[in-house]
Structures are given as structure tokens and as C-alpha cells.
Design a protein around this motif. Sequence first.
Motif, mmCIF file in Angstrom:
data_model
loop_
_atom_site.group_PDB
_atom_site.id
_atom_site.type_symbol
_atom_site.label_atom_id
_atom_site.label_comp_id
_atom_site.label_asym_id
_atom_site.label_seq_id
_atom_site.Cartn_x
_atom_site.Cartn_y
_atom_site.Cartn_z
ATOM 1 N N GLY B 376 0.803 -1.208 0.000
ATOM 2 C CA GLY B 376 0.000 0.000 0.000
ATOM 3 C C GLY B 376 0.844 1.269 0.000
ATOM 4 N N MET B 377 2.012 1.163 -0.603
ATOM 5 C CA MET B 377 2.929 2.307 -0.646
ATOM 6 C C MET B 377 2.985 2.886 -2.043
ATOM 7 N N ASP B 378 3.347 4.150 -2.133
ATOM 8 C CA ASP B 378 3.616 4.754 -3.432
ATOM 9 C C ASP B 378 4.912 4.121 -3.962
ATOM 10 N N PRO B 379 4.937 3.727 -5.242
ATOM 11 C CA PRO B 379 6.137 3.060 -5.772
ATOM 12 C C PRO B 379 7.396 3.906 -5.624
ATOM 13 N N ILE B 380 7.254 5.223 -5.721
ATOM 14 C CA ILE B 380 8.434 6.074 -5.557
ATOM 15 C C ILE B 380 8.861 6.107 -4.088
ATOM 16 N N ALA B 381 7.894 6.116 -3.212
ATOM 17 C CA ALA B 381 8.228 6.131 -1.780
ATOM 18 C C ALA B 381 8.988 4.865 -1.395
ATOM 19 N N LEU B 382 8.601 3.740 -1.970
ATOM 20 C CA LEU B 382 9.310 2.488 -1.678
ATOM 21 C C LEU B 382 10.778 2.598 -2.091
ATOM 22 N N ARG B 383 11.011 3.138 -3.268
ATOM 23 C CA ARG B 383 12.403 3.304 -3.724
ATOM 24 C C ARG B 383 13.147 4.271 -2.800
ATOM 25 N N ARG B 384 12.476 5.380 -2.463
ATOM 26 C CA ARG B 384 13.135 6.382 -1.610
ATOM 27 C C ARG B 384 13.554 5.801 -0.268
ATOM 28 N N ARG B 385 12.734 4.908 0.232
ATOM 29 C CA ARG B 385 13.016 4.284 1.537
ATOM 30 C C ARG B 385 14.359 3.560 1.500
ATOM 31 N N ASN B 386 14.797 3.167 0.307
ATOM 32 C CA ASN B 386 15.968 2.298 0.194
ATOM 33 C C ASN B 386 17.119 2.878 -0.626
ATOM 34 N N LEU B 387 17.045 4.154 -0.909
ATOM 35 C CA LEU B 387 18.036 4.733 -1.840
ATOM 36 C C LEU B 387 19.478 4.553 -1.386
ATOM 37 N N VAL B 388 20.316 4.257 -2.349
ATOM 38 C CA VAL B 388 21.742 4.134 -2.088
ATOM 39 C C VAL B 388 22.291 5.522 -1.730
ATOM 40 N N GLU B 389 23.284 5.553 -0.843
ATOM 41 C CA GLU B 389 23.883 6.833 -0.443
ATOM 42 C C GLU B 389 25.084 7.134 -1.335
ATOM 43 N N PRO B 390 25.324 8.425 -1.601
ATOM 44 C CA PRO B 390 26.592 8.767 -2.254
ATOM 45 C C PRO B 390 27.750 8.311 -1.363
ATOM 46 N N TYR B 391 28.864 8.001 -1.959
ATOM 47 C CA TYR B 391 30.079 7.596 -1.235
ATOM 48 C C TYR B 391 29.789 6.458 -0.272
#
Lengths: 170, 788
Positions: B376-391
Motif C-alpha cells: 500500500g505504498m507509493d512506488p516512488i516512496a518504496l524506492r526512496r526508503r531504500n536509496l543508495v547513499e553517495p560515497y
Amino acid sequence: MSETENVVVTLNVNGETHTVLAPPYETLLETLRERLDLTGTKHGCELGECSACMVLMDGEPVLSCLTLSLEAQGHALTTIEGVAKNGVLTPLQQAYIESGASQCGYCTPAMVLSAQTLLDKNPSPTRQEIRDAIAGNLCRCTGYVQIVDAVELAAKRMRESVEDRVRRET
Amino acid sequence: MSEMRIVGKPRTKIDAVSKVTGAAKYGDDMMLPRMAYGKLLRSTQPHAYIRRIDVSRARALPGVLDVITGKDLPIHYGVLPNNQDETALAMDRVRYIGEPVAAVAALDERTAERACDLIEVEYEPIKPLLTMEDALAPNAGRIHDWTRTPNAHKIVSLEFGDVEAAFGRADLVREDTFLYEGNSHVPLETHAVVAKFEGGHLTLWSGTQVPHYVQRALAQVLNIPHGHVRVILPAIGGGFGGKSEPLSFEFCASELSRRTGRPVKIVLTREEQFYTHRGRHPAKMWMKTGVKRDGELTGLAVKIFLDGGAFSSFGIASTYYTGALTPITYKVPAYKFDGVRVFTNKPPCGPKRGHGGPQPRFGFEIQLDKLAEDLGMDPIALRRRNLVEPYSTTVNSLRITSCGLSECIAQVEKGSGWQERRGKMPPGKGLGFAASAYLSGTGTTMWHPDLPHSGAHVQIDRGGAITVFCGSAEIGQGSDHLLAALVAEELGVYPEDVRVVAGDTGITPVDLGSYSSRVTFMSGNATLKATGELKAKLLEAASRVLETAPEELEFGDYEIHDRNDHANSIKLVDAIVRAEAQFGTLGATGSYSPPRLGGNYRGSVIGTSPAYSFTACVAQVDVDADTGEVRVEKLWVAHDCGRALNPTLVHGQIQGCAYMGVGEALMETQQIDGRGLHMSPSLLEYHLPTSIETPEIETILVQAIDPEGPYGAKEAGEGPQNPIVPAITNAVYQATGVRFDETPLSADKVYRALHKKKGQRETTLTIPEFRFPEPERPTPREYYGDCS
């Protein structure tokens, strides 16, 4: 194996007259490229599917891979080599290079001719009309965006230059 | 740094005029005196022993100069050192329809064609293996005798972290099976070469992306010294990966030239191009992903089967890539990858734009879309929850440096009106999202891992002429222009004033070629290094005249001046003359090697790169329920390319990627039928998007400046293709409520799915039965702290 006898073919290309001996089945594409060294006309399929070989016959686009040289006699032919006059690019060519509309450039000669015939008939085409006009010319690099940009920019500049002239002369 | 004059500004490419006037000379435009024409005879059998070849009637045809067969070029070659499994012409066995069997040189092309028809080949058919399932069946014959497991070219099994435990930790686990169809590059220019063998030295003009590899293979197969082979690139009519390895006709033209004493030209027909292929691998994939209730990814397990066709090509790399690139975008704490590339009796697959990326990215981004819905999440929100960090470091030990993914996502979300419009569109319309990452050049090279990946030489003559020599391959992407732009920025001139001599192995330092999106980053850095050395000399010479310390000087428009007093200046050309007087002839060589990257496991260098680009895409589609036709109305593509050295070219690359993605999503497939025949070897049958099917494409540049890229640049030529196909497919789900876990979304397929009668059986996608070995479980290597 029987050899077909060659025939004399006289072509008017870019305002120059050329007479060659060629087999009667020789295509205009072959004559232009192989006998007249006009290699700006490209081939991508030789089956009329990609339009890379497009040239103008009396100002109308034709596919030189599907046109016999014999059929092209008596017509005024224009290839890409005949578009820029005295080294000066046309507004379309100029817009093309500024817009990044050529990547590999293999579709470019035909695309420029194709778009030029549109601009000759329709000085202010919409983006959709541009897309429709070049739909037969396949490009594999650009996604057509910068090509449409270029045609649009050229149309704008050509209109402005006509308006300027009208203003000056009235 | 003073304000940049060239870098970052839209500029016309230095070779653009030659393209719009028809002056650019491509391979087939080369006409040499006494030139002969070559043609290849190709196998009509998908799998057979060659029992007899009789070329006597072909030789007797007037106008025929020579005919060669496999035994005339018996030395094996291959683009990767440990897979030398091809010969220029089949020796005693053919493995796919279209495999070259003999080559003819004649006075003209038609005679060469007729001669091919007169060659008699007696085949003894072997059972062809046309599907991965058949090839992996326990009782299957072998296409290559050397494979340990029959027809399994390369098997990779890796596990990073404990995947089973990760799934145990998850609140929700999904398993799906996906099919990504193979497809071909279809550059508008077919392959074209001219070979000239003279006095024991060979010159080959070839529209190749990899002049250095072609030179190396020609020396090997023709058995002549490496230094006697010169490969020169004419203008190239597109590559997209299909011209990135040595190919049969390059050897055949060369050998025929050696024998006939004439230059020999070979140009492939469009049909031959489709059989030569080396295109995108068809992939059958199984994926399992675990998530916590809040969307946190716990683990990912993937099995991928790549249908490799008949030869190795880049296959080892292809196999590793399909595993390596998936965990770069989102934090995946535990990851298991099983991959196998399978030999089948079909035209060989190889690298196509995004090499190894698009297939798993397709599956993964669709699976995430499904998980978001389940949660029940927005597909973009799901990705944002797991985004890779720079460096940071990925679970498979890949080093991430600059990363603008978060900004890319924000840009397409905003641009498309995602939050306001998604789910509120009229029936048949929908929006879909996907994101991806890609290499800016591979971190390793197979032949000489210790040697530079790129070399450049810059020389300046006393009149002020500046020339950069680099082995790089201009295939339309603008690599020549970028090298000129970098030198121009450094020396205070304009790109038009810099002559670029590229892609000529006789005179340019080695560059490995145009593949893996490496040229801007690697050739660019090599060029900057060479230019830097000359800059120092020019500043030193100017310093004497201006009586100002070199550190106080900078390059302006065709001059060197005191950065605090621009009037205290010397014309560039005068500084050049002074520098030549002081130091001698002005020339400098620079080279670039990526840092040593990779994890503690075999194959870990594949997938490494000095920098990654990132892309996010939103697609808007309109599906016609009456016809099943999917129309992509618009694509928003935001791409982190690092510094955009020339925005016009970067936009063009992203648009080209997006277009190619539309083709792969909706219509393009390299289909081989049950007899081994290509089902659509022409542009009439193999559909490409025209200007009408190509949607409006809005491209947004996100510039996360990379510390190691030239002026902070990364790549743009391949990465943006990766998210396009899943974004479109996710949009089709939004529009129709029907999931498609396969490509392409052809009208017939969509129509059938939309009009499926209740109770009618669904087509279920499957993967072949195959037992992967126990995985290697490497200890992690960290670059920037812990990212898990």
C-alpha cells in the motif's frame, strides 16, 4: 551466364549533367554512389525500408534504391551534395548542426532532404506535422527529438527572414 | 578555476558540418584504386558438420579473384582472452544459420554474389538446440565440446550476506518470473570494411567501436606482427554495442586482400547484419525480494538464464553484469545471484546499450512496483526508503562515489505531476516509474589489467595548431568533440581549433574503444593529463615574459594572463613559441587507469567502475483496449551524468536511450524460429519506432559532480536506457490493471491479456530447470563505511 548490355544513362544531378554507361537494372543509388562518387546518399537496406537513400527528383523525395537510373533521366535530381550552395549551409542545415540533430549522421543526408521538402510546402509546421513528414526516415540515434527541434528552428528562422524582407521592401 | 568558457555550454559538434553536407566518409564510401568486392557465403544449417566444400565452380566464374574457406584462416579468436572460440569462417562445423562459411573476392559485388551461389557445401545435420531448455536438457548434445556442463557457457553463483535469513526477517516476500526478449542494435549503417594489404602491412578501415581489439585479433589470425596492422575508423553510422568485437568479415577482407593484392571491400546487407547480431541476450529471470512493512528491503535473490546463441562473444562479462548492476540503486543488505549463459544454435548475443543492465532492471523494477502495491505504498516512496547513499559501498563491494539518484527521482516525480496525476487518469492511461544506475567505463580490462585503459597525446606546433591523438572511437556519440572541448577549455581556445585524430591504431595511443560508456571518463581524463603537462610548460614560458609567477597566471581567450591583472597578458601563440624555444617540441602523453576496485571474489571486477551514472524515468502510456496497442505518450527522464560537458550532446544521448527503450518495450525482438531462421531479418519485419511511435521525451540533467571524472563528468550514452522498459511496463499496469512480466508489449499480446476470458489459463513464464552450484560467499570489502 548472360551479361546484360550496358545502356547510356544521362542524369542531371545538382545542376550538372552526367552521362554514364550502366546496366539497365542499375539503381539510382548505385549510379550516384558508385559511378558519380556522390556518397552522401546512403544505403541502409536497399529495400525501401529505411529511406537513408532518399534524394529529390524534381523537388519531390524518392528512394534511390527503388528507382532505376533509367527512370531518373530527364528529371532534376538533388542529392545532399547539392544542398549547400557555395559552401553556405541552408537554414535547415545550420539549425541541424546547432540542435545536435546529427549523431552518427547516417540518416542525416536523407533526413535533411526530407525535412526540406516539408518546409518548402509548409513554412510553419507543428511538431506533429514534422514528425509525420519524416516518419519514413529511420534514425537510430536521436529519438527524433533534436531533429524535430532543428526543423522547427529552421522554419522559425526562415519565416523571420521572409518577414524581414517583406518589411524592408514595403 | 576561472569561469568555464566551453565546458557546460551547448556547442555544435566539431564534425557536424560534415554530417549535414554528406561529406563524412563512412566505410562503404571508401573507394580505392583496383578495389575488389568481397561477399560471404553463410550457413543454411543451424547445426551441422561440414563434410565437403567445393569452390571450383565459384573460382571458375569470370571476374572472381579468389575464394577462401575455414582452413585458410584457421586461427581462433574472441574478444575475451579466455574465450577464443570463433574462426573467421566455419572450420568443420556450423553452429547457427548465417555463420560465415566461405568468402569470395571478385571484380564487382554482383559477381561475388553469384560466385557464392556456386559454392557447394555438403552438410551433415546435427540436432539443433534452439531453446535454453533444450540446450540444458540432461541428454542434450554439446554445441561446444569444451563446456564443463553441456552448453552452460558460464555459471556464476554468488551470495552476499545471508539471503534466507533476510527473507526470514521480511514482512513480505515476493517471487516472480520474467522474460526479457532479445533484440538487435540495428545501426542505420550496416558493417562495412575495406582492407588493403601491401608490402606485408595491413590497413583495415572498419566501422568498429574497438579498433585496438580488432588490431590485436587481426595480427593473431593473419599471423603477422601486431605493428604491421593498422586499423583506421572511418565515420561510423551507429554502433550501440554491435560493432564492439572483431568480426568475421574483418578477417576475410584482410585475407582476400593479402591473396589478391588488391584492396577488398565487404559491406553487409541488412539481412546479414541481423544474422551477425551480438545483440541483447534474451533473459529468463526469477526474482525474490523481501521487504519490511515500512518498505525496507531485506534481501534479493535472482536467477538469470541468458540465451547466448552459438558463440562466447563478451558472454562471461554479460553474465557477471546481469548480476552486478542490480544492487547499485537501492540498499540491498543481502543478495544472491545465480546466472548462467547458455549456448544455443542461434546468432550470437553480445553487448547492447546498457550491457547486462536492462534485463534484471526490468524484473527488479516491476517486482518493486508490485511490492509497493502489496504494501500500500507509493512506488516512488518504496524506492526512496531504500536509496543508495553517495560515497558508499554496495553489498557486492562496488564503490559508489557521486550519486544524484535522489535528485533524479525528485525531478521526474515533479515533472510528470506524479503525485497529483497518478491513479486519477482516464481509463487506459497510466504513469509508471523506474530507476537505474550504470557504469562510466568498466573498472577492468580483460587483456592487460595492469595497463592504462586510455592514452592520449597532445601536440602543439609553433603556429598554434593543437592536435589531440587518441585511439577512441567516434561512433556518433560525440567523443571527438568532447576531447576537443576539454583541450579547448584547458588552453583557452575553441573546440573548432583543436584537430582530433582518433581511432587510428597506426598513430594514436591505445584506447580500448567505445563500449561500457567509458570514453568521456577515461579518454577525457587521459587527454586532460596530457594537456596539463603542456599547460605547465606554457605557463612557465609565459611567466618569464610577464614576470609573474606561473601560479598567478591563467588561460583566457587565446591568451595567458595574470589572473589579477588581465592586461598583463601574452597571446597564446606567442607563449607557444616561447615554450617551444625553452622546452623543445611541444608534445605530451597522458594515460588513464581506473583505481583498483572490486571485492574479494572471482569476477568482482566486472561491474566496477570509477563512477556510476544514475537515471530515473516516469512513463505515461495510453492503451487502446480495442486493439491492444500501447502508445507511450511521454517520457520524463532525469539523468545524473556528472558534469554535462556539452548539454546538447547529453540530451541527445538520453533521448536516444529513451527511444531505444521504447523500441525494446513495445516492438523489438530478435526472434528465431523452430528451424533456426530469423523471423524478421529486415527493417520491414523488425519494427523500430519511427518518429510517430517515438513519444515526447523530456530530459532533465542532474549534475552530481564526480571527483574523479573529467571536470566532474560521468556517462550518458547507455545508462538512461535501463529504466525505460520497466517504467513503460509499470505504466501499462497502471493503465490496464494487467501485469506484463515480459517484453515486448506488442498489441497482440496486450489485446489477448485484456480480453482473457474468465477461467482461461494464464500464460505462465518459467525458467529452465538447472542446478546451480553452491554459491561463493565472499567477505565484504568496504570503501566508504557500511551501507547495509
